[in-house]
Design an enzyme around this catalytic site. Structure first.
Site, PDB file in Angstrom:
ATOM      1  N   ASP A 217     -13.734 -35.027  25.913  1.00  0.00           N
ATOM      2  CA  ASP A 217     -14.781 -34.538  25.009  1.00  0.00           C
ATOM      3  C   ASP A 217     -16.168 -34.910  25.523  1.00  0.00           C
ATOM      4  O   ASP A 217     -17.131 -34.211  25.260  1.00  0.00           O
ATOM      5  CB  ASP A 217     -14.571 -35.146  23.616  1.00  0.00           C
ATOM      6  CG  ASP A 217     -13.358 -34.538  22.932  1.00  0.00           C
ATOM      7  OD1 ASP A 217     -13.187 -33.304  23.037  1.00  0.00           O
ATOM      8  OD2 ASP A 217     -12.559 -35.297  22.332  1.00  0.00           O
TER       9      ASP A 217
ATOM     10  N   ASP B 226     -16.938 -27.065  24.750  1.00  0.00           N
ATOM     11  CA  ASP B 226     -15.560 -26.831  24.309  1.00  0.00           C
ATOM     12  C   ASP B 226     -15.032 -25.533  24.930  1.00  0.00           C
ATOM     13  O   ASP B 226     -15.508 -24.441  24.607  1.00  0.00           O
ATOM     14  CB  ASP B 226     -15.515 -26.765  22.778  1.00  0.00           C
ATOM     15  CG  ASP B 226     -14.089 -26.866  22.274  1.00  0.00           C
ATOM     16  OD1 ASP B 226     -13.263 -26.021  22.668  1.00  0.00           O
ATOM     17  OD2 ASP B 226     -13.802 -27.808  21.503  1.00  0.00           O
ATOM     18  N   ILE B 227     -14.052 -25.672  25.832  1.00  0.00           N
ATOM     19  CA  ILE B 227     -13.523 -24.507  26.572  1.00  0.00           C
ATOM     20  C   ILE B 227     -12.810 -23.556  25.609  1.00  0.00           C
ATOM     21  O   ILE B 227     -13.006 -22.331  25.635  1.00  0.00           O
ATOM     22  CB  ILE B 227     -12.544 -24.968  27.677  1.00  0.00           C
ATOM     23  CG1 ILE B 227     -13.244 -25.933  28.636  1.00  0.00           C
ATOM     24  CG2 ILE B 227     -11.958 -23.781  28.429  1.00  0.00           C
ATOM     25  CD1 ILE B 227     -12.310 -26.672  29.589  1.00  0.00           C
TER      26      ILE B 227
ATOM     27  N   LYS C 287     -12.720 -23.339  15.290  1.00  0.00           N
ATOM     28  CA  LYS C 287     -12.838 -22.834  16.664  1.00  0.00           C
ATOM     29  C   LYS C 287     -12.476 -21.352  16.757  1.00  0.00           C
ATOM     30  O   LYS C 287     -12.412 -20.803  17.855  1.00  0.00           O
ATOM     31  CB  LYS C 287     -11.939 -23.663  17.597  1.00  0.00           C
ATOM     32  CG  LYS C 287     -12.335 -25.136  17.677  1.00  0.00           C
ATOM     33  CD  LYS C 287     -11.699 -25.839  18.878  1.00  0.00           C
ATOM     34  CE  LYS C 287     -12.001 -27.337  18.856  1.00  0.00           C
ATOM     35  NZ  LYS C 287     -11.649 -28.004  20.109  1.00  0.00           N
TER      36      LYS C 287
ATOM     37  N   PHE D 170      -4.344 -26.481  21.100  1.00  0.00           N
ATOM     38  CA  PHE D 170      -3.483 -27.618  20.780  1.00  0.00           C
ATOM     39  C   PHE D 170      -4.321 -28.593  19.967  1.00  0.00           C
ATOM     40  O   PHE D 170      -5.548 -28.629  20.113  1.00  0.00           O
ATOM     41  CB  PHE D 170      -2.976 -28.298  22.052  1.00  0.00           C
ATOM     42  CG  PHE D 170      -1.629 -27.787  22.490  1.00  0.00           C
ATOM     43  CD1 PHE D 170      -1.507 -26.527  23.046  1.00  0.00           C
ATOM     44  CD2 PHE D 170      -0.482 -28.567  22.332  1.00  0.00           C
ATOM     45  CE1 PHE D 170      -0.267 -26.041  23.432  1.00  0.00           C
ATOM     46  CE2 PHE D 170       0.763 -28.103  22.716  1.00  0.00           C
ATOM     47  CZ  PHE D 170       0.873 -26.827  23.274  1.00  0.00           C
TER      48      PHE D 170
ATOM     49  N   LYS E  43     -21.560 -46.581  44.235  1.00  0.00           N
ATOM     50  CA  LYS E  43     -20.705 -47.390  43.367  1.00  0.00           C
ATOM     51  C   LYS E  43     -21.568 -48.353  42.545  1.00  0.00           C
ATOM     52  O   LYS E  43     -22.418 -49.058  43.118  1.00  0.00           O
ATOM     53  CB  LYS E  43     -19.718 -48.179  44.233  1.00  0.00           C
ATOM     54  CG  LYS E  43     -18.751 -48.990  43.422  1.00  0.00           C
ATOM     55  CD  LYS E  43     -17.792 -49.766  44.306  1.00  0.00           C
ATOM     56  CE  LYS E  43     -17.003 -50.729  43.459  1.00  0.00           C
ATOM     57  NZ  LYS E  43     -16.365 -51.766  44.251  1.00  0.00           N
TER      58      LYS E  43
ATOM     59  N   ASN F 158      -7.745 -39.438  30.556  1.00  0.00           N
ATOM     60  CA  ASN F 158      -6.775 -39.755  29.496  1.00  0.00           C
ATOM     61  C   ASN F 158      -5.364 -39.685  30.068  1.00  0.00           C
ATOM     62  O   ASN F 158      -5.182 -39.447  31.263  1.00  0.00           O
ATOM     63  CB  ASN F 158      -6.958 -38.795  28.316  1.00  0.00           C
ATOM     64  CG  ASN F 158      -6.777 -37.361  28.749  1.00  0.00           C
ATOM     65  OD1 ASN F 158      -5.714 -36.954  29.165  1.00  0.00           O
ATOM     66  ND2 ASN F 158      -7.860 -36.583  28.696  1.00  0.00           N
TER      67      ASN F 158
ATOM     68  N   LYS G  21      -9.320 -27.242  12.933  1.00  0.00           N
ATOM     69  CA  LYS G  21      -9.612 -26.752  14.300  1.00  0.00           C
ATOM     70  C   LYS G  21      -9.323 -25.255  14.404  1.00  0.00           C
ATOM     71  O   LYS G  21     -10.072 -24.518  15.051  1.00  0.00           O
ATOM     72  CB  LYS G  21      -8.773 -27.507  15.335  1.00  0.00           C
ATOM     73  CG  LYS G  21      -9.365 -28.866  15.674  1.00  0.00           C
ATOM     74  CD  LYS G  21      -8.515 -29.676  16.642  1.00  0.00           C
ATOM     75  CE  LYS G  21      -9.144 -31.052  16.852  1.00  0.00           C
ATOM     76  NZ  LYS G  21      -8.250 -32.093  17.274  1.00  0.00           N
TER      77      LYS G  21
HETATM   78  O1  PMT Z   1       0.146 -33.354  29.340  1.00  0.00           O
HETATM   79  P1  PMT Z   1       1.265 -34.051  28.595  1.00  0.00           P
HETATM   80  O2  PMT Z   1       1.450 -35.478  29.036  1.00  0.00           O
HETATM   81  O3  PMT Z   1       2.523 -33.244  28.618  1.00  0.00           O
HETATM   82  O4  PMT Z   1       0.827 -34.165  27.061  1.00  0.00           O
HETATM   83  C1  PMT Z   1       0.665 -33.017  26.288  1.00  0.00           C
HETATM   84  C2  PMT Z   1      -0.566 -33.111  25.374  1.00  0.00           C
HETATM   85  C3  PMT Z   1      -0.352 -34.231  24.356  1.00  0.00           C
HETATM   86  C4  PMT Z   1      -1.820 -33.376  26.205  1.00  0.00           C
HETATM   87  C5  PMT Z   1      -0.686 -31.690  24.688  1.00  0.00           C
HETATM   88  O5  PMT Z   1       0.447 -31.465  23.910  1.00  0.00           O
HETATM   89  C6  PMT Z   1      -1.930 -31.624  23.800  1.00  0.00           C
HETATM   90  O6  PMT Z   1      -1.950 -32.025  22.673  1.00  0.00           O
HETATM   91  N1  PMT Z   1      -3.027 -31.071  24.379  1.00  0.00           N
HETATM   92  C7  PMT Z   1      -4.364 -31.034  23.736  1.00  0.00           C
HETATM   93  C8  PMT Z   1      -5.016 -32.383  23.855  1.00  0.00           C
HETATM   94  C9  PMT Z   1      -6.397 -32.433  23.230  1.00  0.00           C
HETATM   95  O7  PMT Z   1      -7.342 -32.566  23.930  1.00  0.00           O
HETATM   96  O8  PMT Z   1      -6.407 -32.193  21.925  1.00  0.00           O
HETATM   97  P2  PMT Z   1      -7.756 -32.177  21.016  1.00  0.00           P
HETATM   98  O9  PMT Z   1      -7.248 -32.175  19.629  1.00  0.00           O
HETATM   99  O10 PMT Z   1      -8.700 -33.266  21.456  1.00  0.00           O
HETATM  100  O11 PMT Z   1      -8.433 -30.791  21.403  1.00  0.00           O
HETATM  101  C10 PMT Z   1      -8.223 -29.605  20.659  1.00  0.00           C
HETATM  102  C11 PMT Z   1      -8.198 -28.414  21.550  1.00  0.00           C
HETATM  103  O12 PMT Z   1      -9.480 -28.194  22.123  1.00  0.00           O
HETATM  104  C12 PMT Z   1      -7.219 -28.488  22.691  1.00  0.00           C
HETATM  105  O13 PMT Z   1      -6.601 -27.205  22.809  1.00  0.00           O
HETATM  106  C13 PMT Z   1      -8.101 -28.769  23.909  1.00  0.00           C
HETATM  107  O14 PMT Z   1      -7.558 -28.185  25.092  1.00  0.00           O
HETATM  108  C14 PMT Z   1      -9.382 -28.057  23.507  1.00  0.00           C
HETATM  109  N2  PMT Z   1     -10.610 -28.612  24.106  1.00  0.00           N
HETATM  110  C15 PMT Z   1     -11.068 -29.832  23.748  1.00  0.00           C
HETATM  111  C16 PMT Z   1     -12.280 -30.281  24.256  1.00  0.00           C
HETATM  112  C17 PMT Z   1     -13.008 -29.465  25.151  1.00  0.00           C
HETATM  113  N3  PMT Z   1     -14.149 -29.853  25.685  1.00  0.00           N
HETATM  114  N4  PMT Z   1     -12.508 -28.274  25.501  1.00  0.00           N
HETATM  115  C18 PMT Z   1     -11.345 -27.834  24.995  1.00  0.00           C
HETATM  116  O15 PMT Z   1     -10.894 -26.716  25.332  1.00  0.00           O
END
Ligand code: PMT
Length: 402
Positions: A279, A307-308, A342, A324, A289, A210, A338
């Site tokens: 995800d 999910d970490i 979570k 976040f 390849k 991403n 969330k």
């Molecule tokens: O890196 P930049 O370019 O500065 O941009 C910042 C950002 C937009 C990436 C940052 O501000 C942000 O929003 N980060 C979280 C992005 C995200 O994956 O959001 P989500 O809503 O999909 O996930 C929710 C939370 O679960 C996040 O804290 C994510 O780290 C966590 N997660 C998600 C999936 C997974 N398998 N493990 C996780 O820990």
């Protein structure tokens, strides 16, 4: 956050080839709006002129303890009391020895004894001189006397040697000073932060990922370090330089990020999941390849990554866990979902559909929710926003502990 704004920096320059870098250091300090006064030893003046430093600092340069004109303008005791911080860069082996032994044979070493301000030194000398037992003994004495030692750096030296002894670069010195002057509400707190994207391999040359640049997570790591925390940053692939004094581990995939997080989460006080973790990952990674076929379409079977954030939030001794939420609509609804689902202590939601903020941008805006409060952090540079968020976290964990 700029902790050097309007701070009075007394910069001592001593004799050594690195003295030429002091001119750039003064410029860098002025760029962050510090008020700089320079003191030069006789050795320093053999390498660079007081006029250069006077022009750059905008203040007269003091060079002698016994100069009646300079003493009449601002006496040495007054100068020692004026400083918010005394920085000596470069600091020669001789100056370190004088400071460690309380000798006051010139203006700079006299100021060191006379100042109530914190003192930092940036050693610069030949690598053998730096490694010499007397120099190392003097450094240990200065550390015991609460002097901060910035560097030295490693690398090629003016004398042709290679090793430790180079003065740090001006920007690195400014970063060290910022950390020294920042308040420390997170002293003795261990914080683990994930940042950047993850890459999920499809085959040896392709992956799913991403647009996260890591800027938000790196800014959080630097802000937490400046506020006194011991920070471990776990970063997906990005093009940023590791933040100053932050232990940084780089990983590629979500599985690696999970494993590295779990290896390092013991005894953490805070976990911040800022990474844009994929995800899903391909169900299988092709060993070779993948070749084009005659068909115009292809599909890749995906499977969910663990999910970490939720894993950390459900550990038996979980740290204060901050997630976040990257949303494009119904921000509050999805963020609160969330937070609850979570088992988080706090969530910072950003609207990633607005141009100029979120993924890859220099700026961001956050709505921060805890189970019983909400805070708006309006559009700002990610560095500023990161400090505001870390300060909110510090308030919350200090409330928890009281
Ligand atoms: O890196 P930049 O370019 O500065 O941009 C910042 C950002 C937009 C990436 C940052 O501000 C942000 O929003 N980060 C979280 C992005 C995200 O994956 O959001 P989500 O809503 O999909 O996930 C929710 C939370 O679960 C996040 O804290 C994510 O780290 C966590 N997660 C998600 C999936 C997974 N398998 N493990 C996780 O820990």
């Amino acid at each position: 956050m700029n902790y050097l704004q309007n701070k009075k920096i007394l910069l001592g320059i001593t004799g050594g080839i690195a003295a030429y870098k002091a001119a750039d250091l003064v410029r860098k300090l002025k760029e962050v709006n510090a008020d700089v006064r320079v003191v030069m030893t006789a050795g320093a003046m053999a390498f660079i002129t007081p006029l250069t430093l006077q022009a750059l600092s905008g203040n007269p340069v003091a060079t002698s303890l016994l100069d009646t004109d300079a003493e009449a303008a601002m006496g040495h005791i007054e100068l020692a009391k004026w400083a918010d911080v005394v920085l000596i860069a470069p600091a020669s082996a001789n100056t370190l020895a004088c400071l460690a032994n309380g000798l006051a044979g010139d203006l700079l070493s006299t100021l060191y004894l006379a100042t109530p301000a914190p003192v930092a030194v940036c050693p610069a000398m030949n690598q053998q001189m730096w490694a010499a037992k007397p120099t190392q003994r003097n450094i240990q004495t200065l550390i015991k006397d609460d002097v901060s030692i910035f560097g030295p750096g490693l690398g090629a030296q003016a004398c042709g040697d290679i090793g430790a002894g180079r003065m740090l670069e001006p920007l690195e010195i400014v970063a060290h000073l910022q950390s020294l002057l920042a308040p420390k509400p997170l002293l003795n707190k261990k914080i683990v932060i994930t940042a950047g994207p993850t890459q999920e391999s499809i085959d040896p040359v392709r992956y799913i990922s991403n647009h996260s640049s890591g800027k938000m997570g790196y800014a959080l790591a630097q802000a937490a370090q400046q506020l006194g925390a011991d920070v471990h940053l776990i970063s997906g692939p990005c093009a940023l330089t590791a933040p100053h004094a932050v232990h940084t581990t780089t990983v590629t995939s979500a599985d690696e990020m999970l494993a590295t997080t779990l290896e390092n989460i013991d005894n953490a006080d805070v976990f911040i999941g800022c990474a844009a973790v994929a995800d899903y990952k391909p169900q299988t990674v092709a060993a070779q390849k993948i070749k084009k076929t005659a068909q115009s379409e292809m599909s890749i079977a995906l499977t969910r990554n663990q999910d970490i954030l939720a894993t950390v939030a459900n550990l038996p001794n979980k740290p204060f866990t901050v997630g976040f939420a990257a949303e494009t609509q119904d921000i509050e609804h999805y963020a609160l979902d969330k937070l609850q689902r979570k088992n988080l202590d706090m969530i910072a939601a950003n609207n990633v559909a607005i141009a100029g903020q979120g993924f890859g941008a220099e700026q961001n805006a956050l709505m921060v929710y805890t189970p019983n409060s909400q805070h708006e952090l309006a559009l700002n540079d990610k560095t500023r926003l990161a400090t505001d968020l870390i300060q909110l976290i510090a308030e919350q964990i200090n409330q928890h502990n009281n």
